[in-house]
Motif scaffolding. Sequence first.
Motif, short mmCIF file in Angstrom:
data_model
loop_
_atom_site.label_atom_id
_atom_site.label_comp_id
_atom_site.label_asym_id
_atom_site.label_seq_id
_atom_site.Cartn_x
_atom_site.Cartn_y
_atom_site.Cartn_z
N ASP A 86 0.46 20.75 2.12
CA ASP A 86 0.76 21.58 3.28
C ASP A 86 1.91 22.53 2.95
O ASP A 86 2.92 22.12 2.37
CB ASP A 86 1.15 20.69 4.46
N LYS A 87 1.77 23.80 3.31
CA LYS A 87 2.77 24.80 2.93
C LYS A 87 4.11 24.59 3.61
O LYS A 87 5.15 25.03 3.10
CB LYS A 87 2.23 26.20 3.24
N MET A 88 4.11 23.95 4.75
CA MET A 88 5.35 23.75 5.48
C MET A 88 6.03 22.43 5.12
O MET A 88 7.23 22.39 4.86
CB MET A 88 5.08 23.80 6.99
N SER A 89 5.26 21.35 5.11
CA SER A 89 5.84 20.02 4.93
C SER A 89 5.81 19.49 3.51
O SER A 89 6.57 18.60 3.15
CB SER A 89 5.12 19.01 5.84
N GLY A 90 4.91 20.04 2.67
CA GLY A 90 4.75 19.52 1.32
C GLY A 90 3.86 18.28 1.26
O GLY A 90 3.59 17.77 0.16
N GLN A 91 3.38 17.79 2.41
CA GLN A 91 2.52 16.61 2.42
C GLN A 91 1.18 16.91 1.73
O GLN A 91 0.63 18.01 1.87
CB GLN A 91 2.25 16.17 3.86
N VAL A 92 0.66 15.93 1.00
CA VAL A 92 -0.64 16.10 0.34
C VAL A 92 -1.73 16.07 1.40
O VAL A 92 -1.88 15.09 2.13
CB VAL A 92 -0.88 14.98 -0.69
N ILE A 93 -2.49 17.17 1.51
CA ILE A 93 -3.53 17.26 2.54
C ILE A 93 -4.93 17.40 1.93
O ILE A 93 -5.92 17.30 2.66
CB ILE A 93 -3.27 18.44 3.49
N GLU A 94 -5.01 17.62 0.62
CA GLU A 94 -6.32 17.74 -0.01
C GLU A 94 -6.28 17.15 -1.41
O GLU A 94 -5.34 17.39 -2.17
CB GLU A 94 -6.75 19.21 -0.07
N LEU A 95 -7.32 16.39 -1.73
CA LEU A 95 -7.45 15.82 -3.06
C LEU A 95 -8.88 16.04 -3.53
O LEU A 95 -9.83 15.50 -2.96
CB LEU A 95 -7.12 14.33 -3.05
N ASN A 96 -9.03 16.88 -4.54
CA ASN A 96 -10.35 17.21 -5.07
C ASN A 96 -10.45 16.70 -6.50
O ASN A 96 -9.93 17.31 -7.43
CB ASN A 96 -10.57 18.73 -5.03
N LEU A 97 -11.11 15.55 -6.66
CA LEU A 97 -11.27 14.95 -7.98
C LEU A 97 -12.74 14.86 -8.38
O LEU A 97 -13.14 13.97 -9.12
CB LEU A 97 -10.63 13.55 -8.00
N THR A 98 -13.55 15.79 -7.88
CA THR A 98 -14.94 15.80 -8.28
C THR A 98 -15.08 16.03 -9.78
O THR A 98 -14.31 16.79 -10.38
CB THR A 98 -15.72 16.89 -7.51
N CYS A 99 -16.01 15.33 -10.40
CA CYS A 99 -16.31 15.52 -11.83
C CYS A 99 -15.08 15.33 -12.71
O CYS A 99 -14.86 16.10 -13.65
CB CYS A 99 -16.90 16.90 -12.07
N SER A 100 -14.27 14.33 -12.40
CA SER A 100 -13.00 14.13 -13.13
C SER A 100 -13.08 13.05 -14.20
O SER A 100 -12.06 12.66 -14.77
CB SER A 100 -11.88 13.78 -12.14
N ARG A 101 -14.29 12.53 -14.45
CA ARG A 101 -14.52 11.53 -15.50
C ARG A 101 -13.76 10.23 -15.27
O ARG A 101 -13.46 9.50 -16.22
CB ARG A 101 -14.18 12.11 -16.88
#
Length: 225
Positions: A86-101
């Motif tokens: 998140d641009k304001m809080s720094g909280q992780v809001i998205e995790l994209n690990l598709t095709c990450s082996r």
Amino acid sequence: MGYVKFVFFMIYPFLRQLAFSSSLPHLCPQDQALALLQFKHMFTIDPDASDYCGHILTNQTIQSYPRTLLWNKSTNCCLWDGVHCDKMSGQVIELNLTCSRLQGKFHSNSSLFQLSNLKRLDLSFNDFTGSLISPKFGEFSSLTHLDLSDSSFTGLIPSEISHLSKLHVLRINGLNELSLGPHNFELLFKNLTQLRELNLDSVNISSTIPSNFSSHLTTLRLPYT
């Protein structure tokens, strides 16, 4: 006029600092960086994974590579591959690990579930062979996008998934290794009223499929009968 100049010079340093700080990457909270690193270390990188992955139904092919390989505690986790904050809080809001082996057992007590602010989560096309889908996925109350497809999950899809009332996209499919219990399909549609896309391809569905789906639904993929 002199008063206006005085006020401007008084607040100028503050405005300059504000502009400078807004241009910097937001720092990831330490507890979330630690949770991500713990998640990383639960898996190995599959050396035999294909260089490309994709599903014939989506008509998309994506290059496969180990996104978590360069995750390092000495760097800001908001800059890690696949992580968005998140641009304001720094909280992780998205995790994209598709095709990450990723290869290994996905445990129900995974540190991933500490990322309570997630809005989008994509774990598709990894190798979690023998892992059950944890009921704790239902605790991500802010999720709008959940993709667990083609990652070798097995067993019963937990009814707690129906708690994710903000979901727009839900993809849980995989080679007839997953099943949906009696009445669970109806429960999904009763609670997930915001769904735009539902993919349960190759899921064994034992419950009755209702005739009326979500009014927002534009994409529906169910097992062949």
